[in-house]
Structure formats: structure tokens, C-alpha cells
Design a protein around this motif. Sequence first.
Motif, PDB file in Angstrom:
ATOM      1  N   LYS A 100       0.840  -1.203   0.000  1.00 36.70           N
ATOM      2  CA  LYS A 100       0.000   0.000   0.000  1.00 36.70           C
ATOM      3  C   LYS A 100       0.872   1.249   0.000  1.00 36.70           C
ATOM      4  N   GLU A 101       1.960   1.193   0.750  1.00 39.94           N
ATOM      5  CA  GLU A 101       2.851   2.356   0.841  1.00 39.94           C
ATOM      6  C   GLU A 101       3.507   2.640  -0.515  1.00 39.94           C
ATOM      7  N   GLN A 104       1.379   4.390  -3.081  1.00 44.32           N
ATOM      8  CA  GLN A 104       1.011   5.785  -2.821  1.00 44.32           C
ATOM      9  C   GLN A 104       1.936   6.749  -3.567  1.00 44.32           C
TER      10      GLN A 104
END
Length: 302
Positions: A100-101, A104
Amino acid sequence: MSVSIETVVAKIPDWQGKTVEIKPIAGGLTNTNYRVDVDGVAHFVRIPGAKTELLAVDRQNEYYNTRAAAEAGVGPKVLYYLPEYEVMVLEFIEGKTMSKEALQAPGMPTRIAQSIKMLHAGPRFLTDFNMFRLTEFYLKICEQHDIVIPPRYPERMPAVAQIEKALAVRPLPTRPCNNDLLAENYIDDGKILRLIDYEYSGNNDPCFELGNTCQELGYDEARIQEICAAYFGKVSEPMLARMKLNMIMSDVGWALWAAIQAKISKIEYDFWGWAIERWARAEAKLDSAEFPRWLEDVQKPG
């Protein structure tokens, strides 16, 4: 039926007499996965988890669609298939498994949209996917197997019916969709983001695909709009609303999936905590001031 990785290796004639190294791959929430190096060449082996029929996983559909996704240029190639065990041996994609990081980062929403467009432009999948029907199926499974579901779930079904009715006013042509693009189902091979894991794949509204991945990745408004623009060529209120209503449906359906997993899965993971987290997110959006506007906007031409 379950099968050991040693049996799988023994079943593949091309591997006999060669140096075979087996390494478990952690992180799967449904299946058991392995990296198998054969004379130094890496392969990915997927062995189905137990009772996955209760999760509405159709292995024939998955096999067919995985091959179609490879033809589209984004999925891994199917190298071997053992139908008696429903085991697939896939091309091992060398690259970075995303988080998820990592997703981003600037430009990632556009890259995601580009890969999704490749998949959606590829061969049709074997069957269709509809989260409204899947939610009904999961509710029946929960009832039949005395599975605890999140609080107030039945009381929210009228709002779910509202969403389905609003989305049906101006339906989009269905596309071959993965339908489960959480962060770890993206692998950056250095050129494109490859898309893996076709357990829940099927022809579907493309905005479910877009909304679902935005929800899985925790995207903010700017990133949601970037995906919308990269996929459709512009940001329009009807398409944004369509994505956001499907973001709600992503949590509505997968919250039940997690509740079922909490009872049947042997994998050590807090599935119930995940179910409650997803359901709380869905309820917050159903109760938001924006929800009635999304229902209106999705019915507009755009």
C-alpha cells in the motif's frame, strides 16, 4: 482435495531428474504458495486452500481467466496445470511485490490504470462477476454454517439495493476484471505493473475494478481522481460516483468474505478484525453526506 508440494513436483514430467529447490511464499490469504526453482529457473506454484468453494472460488474459472490475463499481457503465463488437484504452476514474475505504501508514490495511480486498461482490453473471461449476487451468496453461506457477521449487516441491505438500482440506470459494458486488486496483487517488473491472482476474476463493471483497488489501497480523493482520469481520459462526476459506490460494495462484500474466513481458514490472520474494519468503513460511507449525491451523480450522463 489438498495435495503436498512434493506430490506436485513429482507429477510434472519436465522436472524429473533435475535439481529442484522448494521455498514457501508467505502472505497468501486463501492458498498455499511456493517458489520452485528447477535447475535454477523459478516457478510459482499455487495450491488451493481448503473449503474455498464456500468463498465462491471456481477453480476452472480461475484457470481459464489466468490464461486470458496472460494473453492480455499483464498476467503470468500458466506453465502447467494439474486438474486433479486444481494446482497451477505459473511463470515466476521477477520484480517488486507492491505494498500500500509503495502504491502511494507519485504516478502510481496512472500506472495502475494503465495495467487495468490492458487487462480490460484483453480476452473476455469465462464467467461474470457481480458483487451484489456474491454478497447474497455469502449471506446464505453465513446462515447455513452459523457464521457470525458484522453488526447491523441485514439492516443495511436496503441501502445496498439503492446502490444496485442507481448503478443500473446507465450501465457500463462489462470488461474482464480481476476484482481483487489489493496491493500485493501488483508486481512491478520494471516496465509495467503486472496483475496476479484471478480467484475472483470475471466480466464486470470496470468501475468495480477501479473502485475496489482504490479502496484496497486506501487512496485519497486526489489519487481516486488520477485513476479515473488515466482510465477514462477525464474526471467526470458520474464515473467518480460510480467508482465510489463500488468502493462501498467492495467493503460490503469482502467484509462477509473475511467473516467466513474467520471460521474456516487455517491461515493465521485476524480475519474477523479485517471484517469489522471493512464493515465500519462501509457504514461510514453509507451514513455520509456524500452518499445521496453519489446515488444521484451516477445516474447522470457523463
